[in-house]
Design an enzyme around this catalytic site. Structure first.
Site, PDB file in Angstrom:
ATOM      1  N   HIS A 142     -21.939 -41.623 -35.687  1.00 44.76           N
ATOM      2  CA  HIS A 142     -21.302 -41.848 -34.381  1.00 44.76           C
ATOM      3  C   HIS A 142     -20.324 -40.740 -33.969  1.00 44.76           C
ATOM      4  CE1 HIS A 142     -22.060 -46.449 -35.091  1.00 44.76           C
ATOM      5  NE2 HIS A 142     -23.176 -45.716 -35.138  1.00 44.76           N
TER       6      HIS A 142
ATOM      7  N   GLU B 135     -25.588 -50.025 -23.635  1.00 43.19           N
ATOM      8  CA  GLU B 135     -24.951 -50.211 -22.330  1.00 43.19           C
ATOM      9  C   GLU B 135     -25.024 -48.975 -21.454  1.00 43.19           C
ATOM     10  OE1 GLU B 135     -21.385 -53.191 -23.981  1.00 43.19           O
ATOM     11  OE2 GLU B 135     -20.888 -51.295 -23.006  1.00 43.19           O
TER      12      GLU B 135
END
Length: 373
Positions: A150, A243
């Site tokens: 990440h 998202e």
């Protein structure tokens, strides 16, 4: 007309409008042919199109490759900062300064190693004829971590000339709710790395002043809306809950307190909340995940009916999602090229009006998307 009929029309009108929008979107559906232009790219991650027609492509392993006339040049760009290829980190996003033709500033997002691990950095250098010079490190995220997860790594400029860099939570979800570190945030800077005086947390004690938004998990897509100029982002959820968001200064996007995803292998994330006061809702989310990566709004004329659509590349299911919008509201999605060319890491519109994509493979490739089969 009776009162009942007036009420019925009022209730049906939104449904009719949505139907018309979806019907209109269906008319814009078309097949695509992916034309391979260049291969032998090692996990390509991002690309930029130079005014002279040259294309620069970042390889996660740490090389910046040059493409001229649909040919991959054997020698990569020299002068890059020291890059650490660690897990999902390495050489990541690229962006050109809005006045690149005059100042030649090229911006790079990458993972670099420090005493306490790795973190995402932002640098710029002047690019000319295969070389970077005057390289400056503008930003280094905290905290460092030995995790390989990440890193975020997309870069974009807005219309006012601010530069945005997306970051991930580095595998420590709770850090995304802490303004004391950069994890799980999107930062905003002046083009030379200075911190804007109107950044939302400049005057918040203990907060990192570069932070523009927070509460993100791993933002790997960013694009500027062609009409409103708003910055939109695409974010990886855990298992489900990917998202699309619109950035608002100082806003909290909820991770890991709210999410439409679940833990890997099943089970609620935290208390299993999907909404909470003071935390933003996405424009749309995907469950199951598609693993959204690079994205762009289409503004050209090569794909009739696609103007204003959001195009999102996806790693899982190896597809492109074409999202139709009504203003800032989701209307419809069409999935394209699913499992046809491999995991798609980036999609961008080139100056010629065509869409180009990169596949995330050890032998990755650059494709131009041609309308029709």
């Amino acid at each position: 007309m009776s009162t009942f009929s007036h009420g019925l029309v009022r209730r049906l009108l939104p449904v009719v409008l949505v139907f018309l929008l979806v019907f209109s979107a269906s008319l814009a559906a078309q097949s695509l042919t992916a034309i391979k232009l260049v291969d032998e790219l090692e996990h390509p991650w991002g690309m930029v199109f130079l005014p002279d027609g040259e294309v620069l492509v970042s390889e996660r392993a740490g090389k910046l490759r040059r493409i001229q006339g649909n040919s991959l040049l054997p020698k990569s760009v020299s002068g890059l900062p020291e890059i650490a290829a660690q897990g999902q980190g390495g050489l990541l996003g690229l962006a050109l300064h809005p006045q690149f033709a005059q100042n030649r500033w090229l911006y790079l997002a990458y993972a670099a190693e420090g005493d306490d691990g790795y973190s995402t950095h932002l640098a710029r250098g002047r690019y000319q004829d295969g070389a970077l010079t005057q390289v400056e490190v503008l930003f280094a995220a905290t905290p460092q971590s030995f995790s390989g997860q990440h890193f975020g790594g997309r870069i974009a400029f807005d219309r006012a000339g601010y530069v945005y860099l997306t970051l991930g939570d580095r595998g420590e979800p709770d850090n995304s709710q802490m303004l004391e570190n950069h994890a799980g945030s999107v930062i905003r800077l002046h083009d030379d790395g200075r911190i804007p005086a109107d950044n939302p947390f400049v005057n918040t004690a203990g907060a990192q002043p570069e932070i523009y938004t927070y509460g993100h998990r791993n933002v790997q897509g960013i694009a500027l809306h062609p009409t409103t100029g708003q910055v939109w982002t695409g974010e990886h959820g855990p298992q489900g809950g990917d998202e699309i968001n619109i950035l608002q200064a100082g806003a909290n996007y909820g991770w890991p307190v709210i999410t439409y995803g679940e833990e890997y292998g099943g089970g609620e994330v935290g208390a299993g909340l999907t909404e909470k006061a003071g935390m933003e809702q996405p424009v749309l989310y995907w469950t199951p995940s598609i693993a959204p990566a690079g994205m762009t709004f289409y503004t050209g004329d090569k794909y009739p009916g696609w103007q204003g659509n959001l195009l999102v590349s996806a790693l899982k299911f190896a597809l492109i999602s074409r999202v139709t919008l009504d203003g800032n509201r989701y209307v419809d999605e069409e999935r394209l090229l699913e499992d046809e060319i491999g995991r798609i890491r980036d999609i961008q519109q080139a100056p010629d009006g065509y869409l180009y994509v990169l596949t995330d493979e050890s032998d990755g490739a650059l494709y131009r998307l041609k309308p029709g089969s």
